[in-house]
Design an enzyme around this catalytic site. Structure first.
Site, PDB file in Angstrom:
ATOM      1  N   HIS A 100     -32.183  -6.336  -6.747  1.00 36.06           N
ATOM      2  CA  HIS A 100     -32.336  -5.325  -5.677  1.00 36.06           C
ATOM      3  C   HIS A 100     -33.473  -5.634  -4.749  1.00 36.06           C
ATOM      4  O   HIS A 100     -33.746  -6.801  -4.775  1.00 36.06           O
ATOM      5  CB  HIS A 100     -32.892  -4.003  -6.416  1.00 36.06           C
ATOM      6  CG  HIS A 100     -33.976  -4.144  -7.470  1.00 36.06           C
ATOM      7  ND1 HIS A 100     -33.912  -4.609  -8.861  1.00 36.06           N
ATOM      8  CD2 HIS A 100     -35.337  -3.885  -7.048  1.00 36.06           C
ATOM      9  CE1 HIS A 100     -35.144  -4.472  -9.227  1.00 36.06           C
ATOM     10  NE2 HIS A 100     -36.091  -4.158  -8.445  1.00 36.06           N
ATOM     11  N   HIS A 102     -36.568  -5.066  -4.256  1.00 31.37           N
ATOM     12  CA  HIS A 102     -38.151  -5.058  -4.556  1.00 31.37           C
ATOM     13  C   HIS A 102     -38.648  -6.588  -4.506  1.00 31.37           C
ATOM     14  O   HIS A 102     -37.792  -7.537  -4.637  1.00 31.37           O
ATOM     15  CB  HIS A 102     -38.457  -4.600  -5.877  1.00 31.37           C
ATOM     16  CG  HIS A 102     -38.356  -3.085  -5.962  1.00 31.37           C
ATOM     17  ND1 HIS A 102     -38.420  -2.413  -7.162  1.00 31.37           N
ATOM     18  CD2 HIS A 102     -38.237  -1.938  -4.893  1.00 31.37           C
ATOM     19  CE1 HIS A 102     -38.405  -1.062  -6.895  1.00 31.37           C
ATOM     20  NE2 HIS A 102     -38.421  -0.991  -5.570  1.00 31.37           N
ATOM     21  N   ASP A 104     -40.214  -8.424  -6.609  1.00 26.64           N
ATOM     22  CA  ASP A 104     -40.201  -9.500  -7.773  1.00 26.64           C
ATOM     23  C   ASP A 104     -38.687  -9.820  -7.824  1.00 26.64           C
ATOM     24  O   ASP A 104     -38.472 -10.869  -8.648  1.00 26.64           O
ATOM     25  CB  ASP A 104     -40.669  -8.637  -9.073  1.00 26.64           C
ATOM     26  CG  ASP A 104     -39.786  -7.306  -9.098  1.00 26.64           C
ATOM     27  OD1 ASP A 104     -39.266  -6.715  -8.342  1.00 26.64           O
ATOM     28  OD2 ASP A 104     -39.778  -6.781 -10.307  1.00 26.64           O
ATOM     29  N   HIS A 165     -33.465   2.156 -12.070  1.00 27.38           N
ATOM     30  CA  HIS A 165     -35.056   1.911 -11.378  1.00 27.38           C
ATOM     31  C   HIS A 165     -34.979   1.897  -9.787  1.00 27.38           C
ATOM     32  O   HIS A 165     -36.032   2.344  -9.308  1.00 27.38           O
ATOM     33  CB  HIS A 165     -35.284   0.475 -12.161  1.00 27.38           C
ATOM     34  CG  HIS A 165     -36.243  -0.070 -11.576  1.00 27.38           C
ATOM     35  ND1 HIS A 165     -37.661   0.038 -11.574  1.00 27.38           N
ATOM     36  CD2 HIS A 165     -36.194  -1.181 -10.522  1.00 27.38           C
ATOM     37  CE1 HIS A 165     -38.355  -0.792 -10.826  1.00 27.38           C
ATOM     38  NE2 HIS A 165     -37.646  -1.395 -10.325  1.00 27.38           N
ATOM     39  N   ASN A 196     -41.918   1.733 -12.480  1.00 26.73           N
ATOM     40  CA  ASN A 196     -41.874   2.368 -11.365  1.00 26.73           C
ATOM     41  C   ASN A 196     -40.389   3.028 -10.907  1.00 26.73           C
ATOM     42  O   ASN A 196     -39.336   2.132 -11.054  1.00 26.73           O
ATOM     43  CB  ASN A 196     -42.257   0.962 -10.179  1.00 26.73           C
ATOM     44  CG  ASN A 196     -41.997   1.542  -8.679  1.00 26.73           C
ATOM     45  OD1 ASN A 196     -41.954   2.633  -8.310  1.00 26.73           O
ATOM     46  ND2 ASN A 196     -41.893   0.522  -7.979  1.00 26.73           N
TER      47      ASN A 196
END
Length: 251
Positions: A100, A102, A104, A165, A196
């Site tokens: 995804h 994000h 990280d 998420h 989150n």
């Protein structure tokens, strides 16, 4: 001169100067074999309060090359990751999947692509990284656009369970080894909250977690996005944390 070549060269120089201080700066990389031809890679982010937080991805042997699931957490750490792979596994990374948008998961995309790695993602991941001004994966898998879609990715199966998420979170199944990479949509046993969910959908997340319990009940290894690897017990734990968050939202 190609901007990605320049970026890669700068980062490699930075790596050379910073390698001695890697542990204290949070740029150390861990690679751990979890099955034949499968390694867990873990990088770290240090928050302003000093907490060092791990982030997991996978390295998978496909013939005489490697497939990378998610970048390390940051550009310099992704340079370190490629170097660690070169030193310890001694095979080239030829393709990667980011699960995804994000940081990280995807902040090292430019480093990978400058090294000649073909990087793939969900269509929404590309859209979101463009909107965020973040590194953008060159390739999208359009067949994953709809919730429930799955595609073959070498010997792997990549599927999009739906929003959880994150709105674009992908998962990866290794059928021959019964390993599920759940990414950040699966919480480790040491996680105390759902984490989150600002960019996700918690109601959809609960639904897909329930589905995973049946679909992957035979999984031997389940890899969360953060924390220790586990088994199918991570499904129940993730479901409980989502329920806890929903109860909190009611008050």
């Amino acid at each position: 001169m190609n901007i990605r070549f320049i970026l890669s060269s700068i980062l490699i120089i930075l790596f050379s100067f910073n390698s001695m201080a890697a542990s204290s700066s949070g740029t150390d990389i861990q690679i751990k074999k979890i099955d034949d031809g499968v390694w867990l890679h873990t990088s770290f982010y240090i928050y302003p309060n000093g907490i060092k937080f791990p982030s997991n991805g996978l390295i998978i042997k496909e013939g005489q090359s490697l497939t990378l699931i998610d970048t390390a957490w940051g550009e310099l750490q992704t340079v370190n990751l490629l170097r660690a792979i070169e030193l310890h596994i001694k095979l080239p990374v030829t393709q990667a999947l980011v699960t995804h948008a994000h940081s990280d998961r995807a902040s090292g995309v430019d480093v990978l692509e400058s090294a000649g790695v073909n990087v793939f993602a969900h269509p929404l991941t590309k859209q979101l990284t463009i909107e965020q001004g973040a590194p953008v994966p060159d390739n999208v898998i359009h067949e994953l656009n709809e919730a429930g879609a799955a595609v073959k990715f070498g010997s792997l199966e990549v599927f999009f369970p739906g929003a959880g998420h994150a709105m674009d979170n992908l998962m990866v199944w290794l059928p021959e080894r019964k390993i599920l990479f759940g990414g950040c949509a699966i919480r480790s046993l040491d996680a105390k909250s759902a984490g989150n969910i600002v960019h996700g959908d918690i109601n959809s997340w609960l639904k897909i977690t329930k589905q995973l319990k049946g679909q992957y009940k035979d999984a031997d290894i389940v890899v969360p996005g953060h924390g220790e690897v586990g088994g199918v017990e991570l499904f129940e734990h993730t479901e409980k944390l989502i329920h806890d968050k929903l109860k909190t939202n009611e008050h």
